[in-house]
Scaffold this active site. Structure first.
Site, PDB file in Angstrom:
ATOM      1  N   CYS A  14       6.402 -13.490 -13.217  1.00 46.55           N
ATOM      2  CA  CYS A  14       7.168 -13.095 -14.402  1.00 46.55           C
ATOM      3  C   CYS A  14       8.499 -12.525 -13.963  1.00 46.55           C
ATOM      4  O   CYS A  14       8.552 -11.498 -13.287  1.00 46.55           O
ATOM      5  CB  CYS A  14       6.388 -12.052 -15.200  1.00 46.55           C
ATOM      6  N   THR A  18      16.699 -12.403  -8.930  1.00 44.38           N
ATOM      7  CA  THR A  18      16.863 -12.367  -7.478  1.00 44.38           C
ATOM      8  C   THR A  18      15.513 -12.342  -6.762  1.00 44.38           C
ATOM      9  O   THR A  18      15.215 -13.210  -5.941  1.00 44.38           O
ATOM     10  CB  THR A  18      17.669 -11.108  -7.071  1.00 44.38           C
ATOM     11  N   VAL A  19      14.686 -11.347  -7.085  1.00 45.26           N
ATOM     12  CA  VAL A  19      13.417 -11.195  -6.372  1.00 45.26           C
ATOM     13  C   VAL A  19      12.403 -12.259  -6.805  1.00 45.26           C
ATOM     14  O   VAL A  19      11.694 -12.829  -5.971  1.00 45.26           O
ATOM     15  CB  VAL A  19      12.840  -9.778  -6.576  1.00 45.26           C
ATOM     16  N   LYS A 208      11.459   6.012  -5.423  1.00 48.26           N
ATOM     17  CA  LYS A 208      10.752   5.554  -4.220  1.00 48.26           C
ATOM     18  C   LYS A 208      10.083   6.727  -3.498  1.00 48.26           C
ATOM     19  O   LYS A 208       8.951   6.618  -3.029  1.00 48.26           O
ATOM     20  CB  LYS A 208      11.744   4.852  -3.291  1.00 48.26           C
ATOM     21  N   GLY A 305      17.403  -7.238  -1.423  1.00 47.08           N
ATOM     22  CA  GLY A 305      17.740  -8.643  -1.217  1.00 47.08           C
ATOM     23  C   GLY A 305      16.600  -9.541  -1.653  1.00 47.08           C
ATOM     24  O   GLY A 305      15.440  -9.120  -1.696  1.00 47.08           O
TER      25      GLY A 305
END
Lengths: 438, 438
Positions: A14, A18-19, A208, A305
């Protein structure tokens, strides 16, 4: 191949940004190598995305614009949430769990804010929620803490966990540039968003850090209690003075087990230039972990990235596949500790944390000023490690002081008194200092 | 606690030396924290050791001097092999497997040399053999490669995986000391054995590299094909010249997927001083891994010592406990890839590997000598990156040449021709150079 007898695992992706695009491409390009590891083929059964991704050849793959359709698709074993954000992502993940599907997500904000609720739902339905990609991109830091260091009482960890911030700090140091100037370049390079608040004010890092702290100390996620301070006020001068003192400034997330609770804080930090983590430059991430048995270990790599993040997403998928039919007792718990075994350790207000400090202030250049400053510090029990007084042509000269470790509340009191001195112009800049000795 | 209903897991520790003692102590000290993670209590049921360890309070724990008794003890679920060496260790591990017990070992020599046989036996009996502690001590590098990077086609990895060697190289550089001098100190400090061959000639590193290569590329263990070159011939001058050229010399294990096979080699290596791994100093270890999706990640930490190694041993025990009752399809395969899926990639003879080189030779200081040398290199298609000619009061002067990447066989041919020149005294020193660009 062995496992050829096992049914292929069907994955629904889903989000195909980018990822998502990176994940699709890695699963496709390395399909054979991944199946040799996982013992089963992994097939992308359906993609839920509003837009196609020109980098992906999705021909032959079922597509839908409704991600919830993927979560409900009875053919699918694992739902991969890569749409980001809170509301739809949360609905998607909870719907997938409700339908008995395992979930893989790269969404740090979702886990940091709604993780407790999500893990509870997953526990009830006996499915896994894997989130390696949510912290430090391609670095398998969650696995390292949750499994690799499971013998240890973890004392603290500190991480460069926002690539944008580290790019800015690196450029400021290497090229003597100003914050605003580097930020603009980072935006042009696509490292920073148009609204850079999330990155430069430490919110992304706090998401994070919240996740890492829970894994390290076995406690529920408590993002709302994290202290965050950004890097936008760091000047070129601060970077330069730090350098003269043998330090580099990095934007760190730090969490530490203290006597009366847990520290959870994101802020610019001076680190000795000889420390390995001080030499982590550009957009790279690194997390330094201190455990009572192992001592210090560090994990380094690209924190963002398409394919670095996809690397973590796909590793999670392989993990899920490798324990697909295992029962609950044979799985690694979401937050490293068994759900019933999470501690209720309090997160300390930042005033109750201890740190060494770098202080910078402008003082009139006349006799006795330095004595007044040092006597205020002395009264608060603050020991001085180093002082630099710079020469300028101005009436006021910059004074830089490095202190030893002290309770933040005492430093606050001292700073208030110093700022009240007639000889001090403006406010006192403070940056925390960490030595990572133990 | 959840899992309180599950039976405690009973562990037998064989060997109570440095690592065995550390393992016993960590299991005891962190028993509660570990049980909260593992979901079960972990109990040391029996210790097999010839001697007691004064650092361990083993009162109340059953002891035997016959380790095979531990392997046969019907009460024990997991046998921990920490006696080291080949023969008895192998018999112990195979006996434990035969009796249906899971095995945890820190024995790199055993796994590198007899691993294929051991894993086959384990596969037949459906038990796990975990060996995280066999490479790089407390760094969870095996888990990182086997699980954390499972999405990647791994291109290469390079590691500082012998702490003794790195201590020596670090001291030689930092203090301009000679190899023999530092080695003697390392022996006094207990970092190096009385017979240092295993460490300084690269055999220990080759054991570890063999294991990492199999995990990275999915192939059987082939220690006998590893190329090893030690650090005992590195001089203070080499360290100094490397420094002038912007490099540091490290003793590295390198394995790379090449077109026609796999490189597997341990040797001193010049690395650019700006590379993070060039800044890994003292007895610390680090492994740099390049994967096609993630790019470069690095794992850093203590490579030896009682509790750092115990950290990995105990993490393995927790891993075993977490999948104790899982079936084979729900376990991570020993060598990262399913046993039937191991490739038969050939290990390349070192002459067929490619590398850049640092060459040092003594040449008569007269016109035309440099031209002769460079023309020999040119004829072999070897491009020159840099040349330094040092001034001395001797008849012969040291000439240092950095080459670009070349097939080793061509370099061998060139060196033979250079050594045959009348103007060259003695042999040509060569050290490989790696840039880790991709």
């Amino acid at each position: 191949m062995r496992g050829a007898g096992l049914k292929p695992v069907k994955v629904g992706i889903c989000g195909l940004g980018t990822v998502g695009g990176g994940t699709f491409n890695v699963l496709k390009r390395n399909a054979e190598e991944i199946a040799r590891r996982a013992g089963r083929k992994i097939i992308v059964e359906e993609i839920g995305a509003r837009r196609i991704n020109p980098d992906c050849d999705t021909k032959g793959t079922q597509m839908t614009s409704d991600v919830l359709e993927v979560a409900r698709n009875p053919e699918i074993d694992v739902v991969v949430e890569l749409i980001g954000g809170y509301d739809v992502a949360k609905e998607l993940v909870l719907t997938a769990i409700e339908h008995g599907k395992h979930v893989v997500t790269a969404n740090k904000a979702l886990i940091a804010v709604h993780g407790n609720e999500i893990f509870e739902a997953a526990q009830k339905k006996n499915v896994m929620v894997a989130f390696e990609a949510s912290v430090a991109g391609g670095i398998p830091i969650i696995k390292a803490i949750r499994e690799g260091l499971s013998a240890n009482k973890i004392n603290w960890l500190a991480g460069i966990i926002n690539g944008t911030g580290n790019f800015i700090m690196t450029e400021m140091r290497d090229k003597g540039r100003d914050f605003d100037d580097v930020l603009k370049e980072a935006q042009e390079l696509g490292y920073a968003e148009a609204d850079p608040t999330f990155d430069v004010e430490g919110i992304d890092a706090a998401h994070k850090l919240t996740i890492l702290a829970s894994l390290a100390f076995g406690m529920p996620l408590q993002f709302e209690k994290a202290f965050t301070e950004g890097i936008s006020k760091i000047t070129r001068d601060d970077v330069q003075y730090a350098e003269e003192l043998g330090y580099r400034i990095k934007h760190l997330g730090i969490t530490r087990r203290a006597e009366n609770g847990v520290e959870l804080r994101v802020h610019p930090t001076l680190i000795p230039e000889t420390a390995l983590i001080a030499n982590v430059n550009g957009v790279m991430n690194a997390v330094l972990v201190d455990g009572d048995a192992v001592g210090q270990t560090m994990y380094y790599g690209p924190g963002a990235g398409a394919e670095p993040t996809a690397s973590a997403v796909v590793a999670d998928i392989v993990d899920v596949v490798r324990t697909l039919t295992a029962d609950r007792d044979n799985r690694v718990p979401h937050l490293a500790f068994q759900p019933s075994e999470l501690s209720d350790a309090a997160i300390l207000p930042v005033e109750q944390t201890e740190s060494a400090y770098y202080l910078r202030m402008n003082a009139e250049e006349k006799p006795g000023v330095l004595a007044k400053i040092t006597s205020i510090l002395g009264e608060q029990g603050i020991n001085i490690e180093a002082i630099i007084q710079k020469e300028t042509s101005e009436d006021q000269v910059p004074v830089i002081i490095l202190t030893q470790s002290v309770l933040e509340q005492k430093l606050n009191d001292a700073i208030a008194q110093i700022e009240a001195l007639a000889e001090i112009g403006g406010s006192v800049t403070r940056i925390r200092v960490e030595h990572f000795d133990s």
